[in-house]
Every structure is written in C-alpha cells, then in structure tokens.
Design a protein around this motif. Sequence first.
Motif, PDB file in Angstrom:
ATOM      1  N   ARG A 168      26.271  -0.046 -33.574  1.00 40.11           N
ATOM      2  CA  ARG A 168      25.434   0.397 -35.269  1.00 40.11           C
ATOM      3  C   ARG A 168      24.437  -0.448 -35.739  1.00 40.11           C
ATOM      4  NH1 ARG A 168      29.988   3.763 -36.427  1.00 40.11           N
ATOM      5  NH2 ARG A 168      31.845   3.258 -35.211  1.00 40.11           N
ATOM      6  N   GLU A 189      25.217  12.014 -38.899  1.00 38.46           N
ATOM      7  CA  GLU A 189      25.791  12.504 -39.653  1.00 38.46           C
ATOM      8  C   GLU A 189      25.280  11.795 -41.225  1.00 38.46           C
ATOM      9  OE1 GLU A 189      29.757   9.755 -38.796  1.00 38.46           O
ATOM     10  OE2 GLU A 189      30.064  10.776 -37.403  1.00 38.46           O
ATOM     11  N   TYR A 222      35.295   4.198 -32.850  1.00 35.29           N
ATOM     12  CA  TYR A 222      35.213   6.052 -32.937  1.00 35.29           C
ATOM     13  C   TYR A 222      36.522   6.359 -34.151  1.00 35.29           C
ATOM     14  CZ  TYR A 222      38.875   6.017 -29.822  1.00 35.29           C
ATOM     15  OH  TYR A 222      40.049   5.953 -28.781  1.00 35.29           O
ATOM     16  N   ASP A 223      36.613   7.623 -34.895  1.00 37.88           N
ATOM     17  CA  ASP A 223      37.943   7.795 -35.382  1.00 37.88           C
ATOM     18  C   ASP A 223      38.382   6.624 -36.784  1.00 37.88           C
ATOM     19  OD1 ASP A 223      37.184  10.174 -34.593  1.00 37.88           O
ATOM     20  OD2 ASP A 223      39.541  10.386 -32.878  1.00 37.88           O
ATOM     21  N   GLY A 224      37.244   6.013 -37.042  1.00 39.97           N
ATOM     22  CA  GLY A 224      37.846   4.988 -38.224  1.00 39.97           C
ATOM     23  C   GLY A 224      38.447   3.794 -37.768  1.00 39.97           C
ATOM     24  N   GLN A 284      37.667  -0.590 -37.685  1.00 42.02           N
ATOM     25  CA  GLN A 284      36.761  -0.869 -39.228  1.00 42.02           C
ATOM     26  C   GLN A 284      37.548  -1.451 -40.621  1.00 42.02           C
ATOM     27  OE1 GLN A 284      34.672   2.641 -40.399  1.00 42.02           O
ATOM     28  NE2 GLN A 284      33.668   2.628 -38.885  1.00 42.02           N
ATOM     29  N   GLU A 304      30.611  14.837 -47.643  1.00 46.27           N
ATOM     30  CA  GLU A 304      30.300  13.878 -45.672  1.00 46.27           C
ATOM     31  C   GLU A 304      29.947  14.959 -45.066  1.00 46.27           C
ATOM     32  OE1 GLU A 304      31.806  10.938 -43.499  1.00 46.27           O
ATOM     33  OE2 GLU A 304      34.049  10.950 -44.815  1.00 46.27           O
ATOM     34  N   ILE A 358      30.006   3.049 -50.163  1.00 46.69           N
ATOM     35  CA  ILE A 358      28.897   3.647 -51.038  1.00 46.69           C
ATOM     36  C   ILE A 358      30.344   5.130 -51.416  1.00 46.69           C
ATOM     37  CG2 ILE A 358      26.668   2.841 -50.192  1.00 46.69           C
ATOM     38  CD1 ILE A 358      27.659   6.688 -49.227  1.00 46.69           C
ATOM     39  N   GLU A 412      28.849  -2.970 -44.047  1.00 47.07           N
ATOM     40  CA  GLU A 412      27.877  -2.178 -45.399  1.00 47.07           C
ATOM     41  C   GLU A 412      28.593  -2.067 -45.730  1.00 47.07           C
ATOM     42  OE1 GLU A 412      28.280   2.190 -42.578  1.00 47.07           O
ATOM     43  OE2 GLU A 412      28.428   0.849 -41.383  1.00 47.07           O
ATOM     44  N   LYS A 413      28.020  -1.467 -47.309  1.00 42.30           N
ATOM     45  CA  LYS A 413      28.025  -1.491 -48.471  1.00 42.30           C
ATOM     46  C   LYS A 413      28.575  -0.016 -48.240  1.00 42.30           C
ATOM     47  CE  LYS A 413      27.479  -1.691 -53.386  1.00 42.30           C
ATOM     48  NZ  LYS A 413      28.740  -2.350 -54.244  1.00 42.30           N
ATOM     49  N   LYS A 455      32.493  -3.444 -39.919  1.00 40.93           N
ATOM     50  CA  LYS A 455      32.767  -2.579 -37.916  1.00 40.93           C
ATOM     51  C   LYS A 455      32.075  -3.119 -36.995  1.00 40.93           C
ATOM     52  CE  LYS A 455      31.509   1.704 -40.965  1.00 40.93           C
ATOM     53  NZ  LYS A 455      30.417   2.791 -40.727  1.00 40.93           N
ATOM     54  N   ASN A 474      24.402   7.956 -41.569  1.00 44.18           N
ATOM     55  CA  ASN A 474      25.842   7.006 -41.712  1.00 44.18           C
ATOM     56  C   ASN A 474      26.024   6.895 -39.857  1.00 44.18           C
ATOM     57  OD1 ASN A 474      27.874   5.967 -41.291  1.00 44.18           O
ATOM     58  ND2 ASN A 474      29.256   7.766 -40.583  1.00 44.18           N
ATOM     59  N   GLU A 475      25.882   7.685 -39.708  1.00 45.50           N
ATOM     60  CA  GLU A 475      25.959   7.499 -37.619  1.00 45.50           C
ATOM     61  C   GLU A 475      25.482   8.854 -36.812  1.00 45.50           C
ATOM     62  OE1 GLU A 475      28.988   6.209 -35.728  1.00 45.50           O
ATOM     63  OE2 GLU A 475      30.267   8.236 -36.558  1.00 45.50           O
TER      64      GLU A 475
HETATM   65  P1  ADP Z   1      33.341   6.563 -36.904  1.00 47.94           P
HETATM   66  O1  ADP Z   1      32.476   6.119 -35.777  1.00 47.94           O
HETATM   67  O2  ADP Z   1      34.860   5.698 -36.727  1.00 47.94           O
HETATM   68  O3  ADP Z   1      33.294   7.773 -36.811  1.00 47.94           O
HETATM   69  P2  ADP Z   1      32.046   6.446 -38.806  1.00 47.94           P
HETATM   70  O4  ADP Z   1      31.424   5.078 -39.368  1.00 47.94           O
HETATM   71  O5  ADP Z   1      32.035   7.209 -39.195  1.00 47.94           O
HETATM   72  O6  ADP Z   1      32.519   5.597 -38.040  1.00 47.94           O
HETATM   73  O7  ADP Z   1      33.057   5.924 -40.392  1.00 47.94           O
HETATM   74  C1  ADP Z   1      34.319   6.481 -40.297  1.00 47.94           C
HETATM   75  C2  ADP Z   1      34.431   6.899 -41.308  1.00 47.94           C
HETATM   76  O8  ADP Z   1      34.070   6.061 -42.706  1.00 47.94           O
HETATM   77  C3  ADP Z   1      33.557   7.926 -42.199  1.00 47.94           C
HETATM   78  O9  ADP Z   1      33.393   9.372 -41.918  1.00 47.94           O
HETATM   79  C4  ADP Z   1      33.460   7.351 -44.063  1.00 47.94           C
HETATM   80  O10 ADP Z   1      34.406   8.575 -44.291  1.00 47.94           O
HETATM   81  C5  ADP Z   1      33.952   6.308 -43.803  1.00 47.94           C
HETATM   82  N1  ADP Z   1      32.697   5.828 -43.780  1.00 47.94           N
HETATM   83  C6  ADP Z   1      31.998   4.941 -43.012  1.00 47.94           C
HETATM   84  N2  ADP Z   1      31.483   3.560 -43.370  1.00 47.94           N
HETATM   85  C7  ADP Z   1      31.194   4.177 -44.457  1.00 47.94           C
HETATM   86  C8  ADP Z   1      30.097   3.559 -46.129  1.00 47.94           C
HETATM   87  N3  ADP Z   1      29.559   2.785 -45.949  1.00 47.94           N
HETATM   88  N4  ADP Z   1      30.377   4.047 -47.457  1.00 47.94           N
HETATM   89  C9  ADP Z   1      31.608   4.723 -47.582  1.00 47.94           C
HETATM   90  N5  ADP Z   1      32.424   5.530 -46.209  1.00 47.94           N
HETATM   91  C10 ADP Z   1      32.375   5.157 -45.658  1.00 47.94           C
END
Ligand code: ADP
Length: 342
Positions: free
Chosen positions: A98, A243, A144-146, A149, A180, A175, A172-173, A138, A254-255
């Motif tokens: 990441r 994303e 993956y899938d949260g 975190q 999404e 936000i 990460e902040k 994180k 995001n990613e």
């Molecule tokens: P994964 O690889 O598990 O999909 P993500 O970074 O996409 O990891 O995070 C999963 C979910 O968590 C995101 O889809 C979002 O809903 C929430 N999330 C992740 N990072 C942030 C952030 N910096 N600010 C707000 N919500 C976040």
Amino acid sequence: MKIGILGAGQLSRMLALSGIPMGLEFEFYSPETENCVSSLGKVTVGAYDDWAQLNAFASRCDVVTFENENIPFETLRDLDEKTVVYPKAKAIQQSQDRLVEKTLFKLLDIPTVPFRAIESRDDLMAFIEEVGYPLILKTRRNGYDGKGQYKIESINDIDNINIIGKTPLIVEKMINYNREISIIGVRSQSRDTAFYDICENQHVNGVLHKTLNKQRDPRMPLAKNYLTKLMNELNYFGVITLELFDTNDGLLANEIAPRVHNSGHWTIEGTVCSQFANHIRAIAGYQLGATDSHGTYEMINMLGKVADPLEVLSKPHQTFHDYQKTPKPGRKMGHIVTVLKI
Ligand code: ADP
Ligand code: MG
C-alpha cells in the motif's frame, strides 16, 4: 490456446466461463484445496514455491494470469520466464504494498488520502500531530476485504493495537466521502484501452455489499484520466481497477486492484464484453470488445450463504450466480444482478 490461472476462486471461475465460448481452454493452480473451478479445467493444488508443480503447469499453458494480486512477486517473475504472464509481474509489485501504491499515485499526480509509513509509535504520534483523528492503520501487504485494518479514533485505540513495529504498516487519514466509486479499465497488447461505467460501491465492514453502475457519471473523465496514467506507467495488459473516494474536494485514489474486480460483476449481464471476457481478450492478444452498458444494473453480494434460487429467479430481471463454495460467515458465496433500467 490454453490459459493458466493462478487461483481457483470465483474470479477464476468467471474468467474461465467467459473464455470457454471463445474456444479457449483453461487450467488452474492454487494452494487452496477447495476450488470453484473443477468443472472448468484441470486444477493443480500446490504452493506458490513448489517449482516442480509450477513448471509442469507453465509448460502446459500458453499464457498465465491470476485472480489475486497477493501472489508472491518471485513466483510471477519466474513463471514469466517459463511461459508468458499477463499482467506483467512488475505491474503487480506496485500494488502489493500500500505504501508503494500510494507513492505511485503521488508520482503520477493522482490525488490520494494523506498517508505515512509507520514503523514505531513515535511515527504515528507525529502523523496525529499533523492531521488529527480519525485515522486508519493498515498492514502494507496482504490486506483485502478490510482485513488487516485498524480504526484509530483516540489515544486509547492506539494502546490496544499491538502490531506497531512488528509488521510494515501505513496509516491514513480517515476521510469523509460522498461516495465510494471504482473504475474498471482494460488495455490490450496493441495498447488500446476501454473503460466500463463508473461503479458506485457500498461496503459493509470493509466488504463490498452492493454496486450500481452509473451511465454518464460526471466523475468519469477524471477517473478515466487517472486510470489511463496508471495503465501507461505500468505498461499494463489486461483488466485493472482503481478504487476512489468521491469527496467535496474532488476524487481521491484509494487503491489499485490489478485484476478483474467484484464491482464489475454486473458487466456480465450489462455489456457486450464483460470485464472477464475483455481480460481474456487482452491477455490472449485479441482486440478489445465493447464496454458500453445496456442500462443500469445492481449487483448484490451474497455473503455467508446463498439465497434461494427459486425466489431470486422468480423475478425475470434478476440473475443468480452461485460460486459453489462451502458456506462460512462473511464469505463471498455468490451474487445477484438486478436489471434496474434498460
Ligand atoms: P481492501 O484492500 O481491504 O479493499 P481498502 O483500502 O479498500 O482495503 O479499505 C477497505 C474499505 O475501508 C474501503 O473500501 C473504505 O470503505 C474504507 N476505507 C479504507 N481507507 C479509508 C480511508 N483512508 N478513509 C475512509 N475510509 C477508508
Ligand atoms: Mg478496497
């Protein structure tokens, strides 16, 4: 032509289901004993460093692809010497970590959330000083899938996290966003690109619950611009997903998922050439198919258990996908697509 897929879950299943009508054959390699693909081709169960098995698999395949970006970089790189691997291992390397991924966004002038690498509690305290709460910590790899975190809303939360300093982390902040969204694109070996409608995604506990495609979304031009920069930088072949958070201050990346994506499952019903079919076309060296949607579709994941097909299919505008997995709480078991407007 025979296509090898690393991984044997639902994404591999849908890739094969889209390639078989084109006359292609499939074979799968996975460390898991359970799979969703045994009716679609030979499955080898083996570790990602079992070179006796990997070499034999590679020798039977004209091109190899994968359904999951967390496959060891070394496996992809070495397989690429035995056969052809698309997308290229180097493209995957960027999205496995990441921190590297977010640094790439900055390099390409793609706005992202404020972030910092965390090696110690002091690093974290310095970041809090700068941006305040809430934050999201994180693991840099294998999430993956949260999973992996941790939400941090106060100093108490930090005291309860015991992995700081033990594994590479990024903070990460957290936000505020209005939506999404994701954009799924594909790039062929002749460097043509195509994009699907913006997908509006709702997550529950970090797992995708629902996706709606948005025809003519106002964010499309910018999202397309960001994904094009990434595809070109990575010299990418195949389907890739970005994303994004849609905020009052614009789009924030995001990613990246260097593969077909859960938010693109509606493309099977909703387009001439689904994300799965286009990934296969791109890696097989064919031209891309049309990505325009026929209308508006809603995709809902079935988590933990599958719905009753009798009920779902009693509605003529619904389709039912059962991945044939053993039920486990929260596990992606299948999905339902509903045609909202055509
Ligand atoms: P994964 O690889 O598990 O999909 P993500 O970074 O996409 O990891 O995070 C999963 C979910 O968590 C995101 O889809 C979002 O809903 C929430 N999330 C992740 N990072 C942030 C952030 N910096 N600010 C707000 N919500 C976040
Ligand atoms: Mg994600």
